[in-house]
Design an enzyme around this catalytic site. Structure first.
Site, PDB file in Angstrom:
ATOM      1  N   GLU A 194       0.818  -1.217   0.000  1.00  0.00           N
ATOM      2  CA  GLU A 194       0.000   0.000   0.000  1.00  0.00           C
ATOM      3  C   GLU A 194       0.851   1.266   0.000  1.00  0.00           C
ATOM      4  O   GLU A 194       0.602   2.191   0.762  1.00  0.00           O
ATOM      5  CB  GLU A 194      -0.967  -0.010   1.193  1.00  0.00           C
ATOM      6  CG  GLU A 194      -1.897  -1.207   1.190  1.00  0.00           C
ATOM      7  CD  GLU A 194      -3.145  -1.034   2.058  1.00  0.00           C
ATOM      8  OE1 GLU A 194      -3.115  -0.176   2.945  1.00  0.00           O
ATOM      9  OE2 GLU A 194      -4.126  -1.753   1.817  1.00  0.00           O
ATOM     10  N   GLU A 264      -6.887  -7.242  -1.417  1.00  0.00           N
ATOM     11  CA  GLU A 264      -7.544  -7.111  -0.111  1.00  0.00           C
ATOM     12  C   GLU A 264      -8.968  -6.646  -0.306  1.00  0.00           C
ATOM     13  O   GLU A 264      -9.209  -5.527  -0.703  1.00  0.00           O
ATOM     14  CB  GLU A 264      -6.827  -6.091   0.796  1.00  0.00           C
ATOM     15  CG  GLU A 264      -5.542  -6.573   1.369  1.00  0.00           C
ATOM     16  CD  GLU A 264      -5.018  -5.664   2.474  1.00  0.00           C
ATOM     17  OE1 GLU A 264      -5.827  -4.938   3.099  1.00  0.00           O
ATOM     18  OE2 GLU A 264      -3.800  -5.690   2.695  1.00  0.00           O
TER      19      GLU A 264
END
Ligand SMILES: *[C@@H]1O[C@H](CO)[C@@H](O)[C@H](O)[C@H]1NC(C)=O
Ligand SMILES: *[C@@H]1O[C@H](CO)[C@@H](O)[C@H](O)[C@H]1NC(C)=O
Ligand SMILES: *[C@@H]1O[C@H](CO)[C@@H](O)[C@H](O)[C@H]1NC(C)=O
Ligand SMILES: CC(=O)N[C@H]1CO[C@H](CO)[C@@H](O)[C@@H]1O
Length: 666
Positions: A194, A264
């Site tokens: 991320e 995710e």
């Protein structure tokens, strides 16, 4: 503390679904099989040139005891998953430089081999920064002490350590033939995590760092693709992937020729102490998955499929000990209905039409405002699969599609086999709901011997770490303990006392840690705490002071180090400001009064899930047979007026030596 008697052992009643799940399946996969190739194009990943669909679930090995792994993997497989995703946890594996731990819950290789033995693929997210609600995002504490280090930046000291660890893990995986290219089952590896979230925070050349990370990863020659998540683009052949709740609607892929992968998809929301239940419905997850697949996505990873437990001090700041208990499989390893079953049905339906889905020609039809059809067809084989969706909120509707009428509830997708018969709708749940209940285990609560340990409240004179001002907490505890005592002594003269009128002086403390307990002249004077949302907190309380020397002792505690943000390396904890207000002579500033510090270490002395009800125990850490089982904090109630988590340790069936370490209700 009268709590011991009220501590209750309870047994969670498993859903019938679980029957027989404890028995491990036989390995079906030939472990000496020769390597397979994993490649990709813009449509999908390919195993030995064959397109495949991937239904993946996140299960993190350090978040459950190894004895549970076979059962969890069996449940995952029966839930229609063919892939398991896990992070690699740097600070668990290398707590001190070059001192490694791959034992017990940290046995990454054992976990991956088990996945392989179940015939499932694995995705390994090496990071090595992982966030993951894990203490310090899994960056070891000792990294902070390397001069001039800046985490996750184009910074030589960080890059050197990161490269060392990544290459160490890759070598370990290669030595055990874990990559698909070697006959193993690891089909993807992740570098960084991320990064899109913090790139903007960096003055030190985020793009250069990312480019370097990609190249460094590729240079390890693992023979399977690397991914980077939550970025719309990634360097070279590295595949960028989506993390989010609704990747079917939010994901913009900027790299052509790379497949759409969703690493995710949150099955609920992780919780912090003080948070109420966070739910995400089975219908909503199914809806998002189908919208993503309808647009050509071919891999989804449920985060978390099974969350497990943040044992010991592994949770990040304020993060609850039970992790994603609301996922498809709960903290106890029990499938959660209807989430588990509704998703299993979804996987089975898509899989049974996977040929049309993976090989068919894709087309799109707008059927009305917010209504659309996405079709996959192989005309010569008369194969056709359609996904019809209604993206309107609160408005059910009927659409015409190829001569027939279809009723589609709001925010739902129907799958049409042969582009005709509805075989699944994300809002039609056929799985029965179930509830988890507890019953008291009388046998286990009787005949326990309880002992109490008490901590002596330190005074300045007894400390040996001294400084004019209170010292920063993490720097002192070096992540070995949640607790640090701050003590100071001061003299009050007759002028200061008596206090004006009947007003008592007020002790005011500003803290950048998470909680504190205050003692004045060895007597309890109050406590305070912050929340996950607001950084730091102020404690102020009227106190009793006396003529002559007064002793102040503050037990400051941390509920874990932060796991995210560009400024992670600058993270600070401890007492920031301390004054006594309302004396006859005004305010007494204790900030530069001279402080003593004392570290307080969390050292203990000492298959139906069994749990501990900690409701009456306030705050502390539970130890079972000498091992930290996680933080509890039942006195921190939610807006809904309950503890975020009341029961703990959902594993062992025979827990006889339990010591908890309460430090009073904060
Ligand atoms: C496993 O694969 C190896 C090498 O391809 C082969 O020699 C062996 O017979 C296989 N074993 C089984 C049980 O299939
Ligand atoms: C679907 O609905 C959501 C929520 O209203 C919206 O954010 C999204 O843009 C919509 N997608 C499309 C393709 O219309
Ligand atoms: C940590 O503490 C040591 C010694 O107490 C000190 O030399 C060092 O500067 C401190 N580091 C930080 C980041 O505060
Ligand atoms: C990328 C994205 O959608 N992130 C969201 C994930 O879920 C949390 C909690 O629901 C949101 O706050 C994020 O914005």
């Amino acid at each position: 503390m009268t709590a011991a008697a009220a501590l209750v052992l309870a047994v969670a009643v498993a859903a019938a679904l679980l029957a027989g799940a404890a028995e491990a399946s036989r390995p079906k996969w030939n472990l000496t099989k020769k390597g397979t190739t994993v490649t990709y194009d813009k449509y999908s990943l390919m195993i030995d040139g064959r397109r495949e669909l991937f239904f993946s679930g996140a299960i993190h090995y350090p978040r459950s005891p190894p004895q549970m792994w076979p059962r969890l993997l069996k449940i995952a497989k029966e839930g229609g998953l063919n892939t398991i995703e896990t992070y690699v946890f740097w600070n668990a594996h290398e707590p001190e430089p070059a001192q490694f731990n791959f034992e017990g819950r940290n046995d990454m290789i054992k976990f991956l081999k088990l996945i392989q033995s179940f015939g499932m693929y694995a995705i390994v997210r090496i990071g090595p920064f992982i966030q993951g609600e894990w203490n310090h995002g899994a960056l070891p504490y000792w990294l902070r002490e390397i001069p001039h280090i800046i985490f996750r930046a184009n910074n030589e000291p960080y890059k050197r350590e990161m490269e060392k660890f990544v290459k160490f893990i890759v070598q370990m995986l290669k030595d055990e033939n874990m990559f698909a290219s070697q006959g193993g089952h690891v089909i993807l590896a992740q570098i960084e995590n991320e990064y899109g979230n913090i790139k903007k925070d960096h003055i030190t050349e985020g793009d250069k760092y990312l480019e370097w990370a990609g190249e460094m990863a590729l240079s390890t020659n693992i023979g399977v693709p690397w991914i980077m998540c939550k970025q719309s683009t990634a360097p070279g052949v590295v595949i960028p992937t989506c993390n989010g709740r609704h990747c079917g609607d939010t994901w913009v892929m900027k790299d052509e020729n790379k497949p759409h992968l969703w690493t995710e998809n949150w099955t609920a929301q992780f919780r912090a102490f003080g948070n109420d239940l966070a739910q995400r419905s089975a219908e909503d997850i199914a809806y998002s998955v189908l919208r993503f697949f309808a647009k050509g996505g071919t891999l989804v990873n449920y985060y978390m499929y099974y969350g497990g437990t943040n044992f010991g001090r592994t949770g990040a700041s304020y993060v609850l000990t039970g992790y994603y208990d609301e996922g498809p499989v709960d903290e106890y390893g029990m499938p959660k209905a209807p989430k588990y079953g509704h998703l299993r049905d979804l996987h089975n339906v898509i899989k049974s039409y996977s040929r049309a889905f993976l090989e068919g020609k894709q087309s799109f039809e707008l059927l009305g405002q917010g209504y659309e059809a996405r079709n996959f067809e192989i005309p010569e084989e008369k194969l056709c699969l359609a996904f019809i969706s209604n993206n309107n909120t609160g408005e059910d509707g009927t659409v015409n599609f190829r001569g027939d009428k279809y009723y589609i509830p709001s925010r739902s997708v129907s799958i049409l086999a042969d582009c005709k018969h509805v075989v699944y709708n994300t809002k039609r749940v056929f799985v029965q709901h179930s509830e988890r209940s507890f019953h008291k285990a009388d046998k286990a609560t009787k005949n326990n011997v309880w002992e109490m340990f008490s901590e002596v409240i330190p005074r300045y004179k007894q400390t040996n770490i001294r400084n004019k001002e209170p010292l920063e907490q993490y720097n002192q505890t070096k992540d070995q303990s949640d607790y640090l005592w701050y003590t100071t002594s001061f003299r009050l003269e007759a002028d200061d006392l008596p206090i004006r009128g009947d007003i008592r002086p007020v002790l005011a403390v500003k803290s950048s840690s998470h909680a504190l307990v205050a003692f004045v002249n060895d007597a309890f004077a109050g406590n305070g705490h912050g929340t996950k949302k607001e950084k730091g907190f102020t404690f102020d309380r009227p106190i009793n002071l006396r003529l002559g020397v007064n002793h102040l002792a503050l037990l400051s505690s941390s509920m874990g180090m932060k796991d995210s943000g560009g400024e992670l390396v600058e993270l600070k904890g401890g007492i920031q400001d301390c004054t006594i207000q309302g004396l006859n002579t005004g305010t007494l500033d204790l900030q530069v009064n001279g402080w003593g510090h004392k570290r307080y270490f969390d050292e203990p002395d000492g298959d139906d899930p069994v749990v501990l009800d900690m409701t009456s125990m306030c705050k502390g850490m539970i130890f079972v047979n000498g091992e930290g089982m996680g933080r509890y904090w039942t006195s921190f109630i939610t807006p809904g007026k309950v503890a975020s988590q009341a029961v703990y340790v959902p594993y062992s069936t025979a827990i006889f030596e339990i010591q908890e370490q309460p430090i009073g209700c904060i």
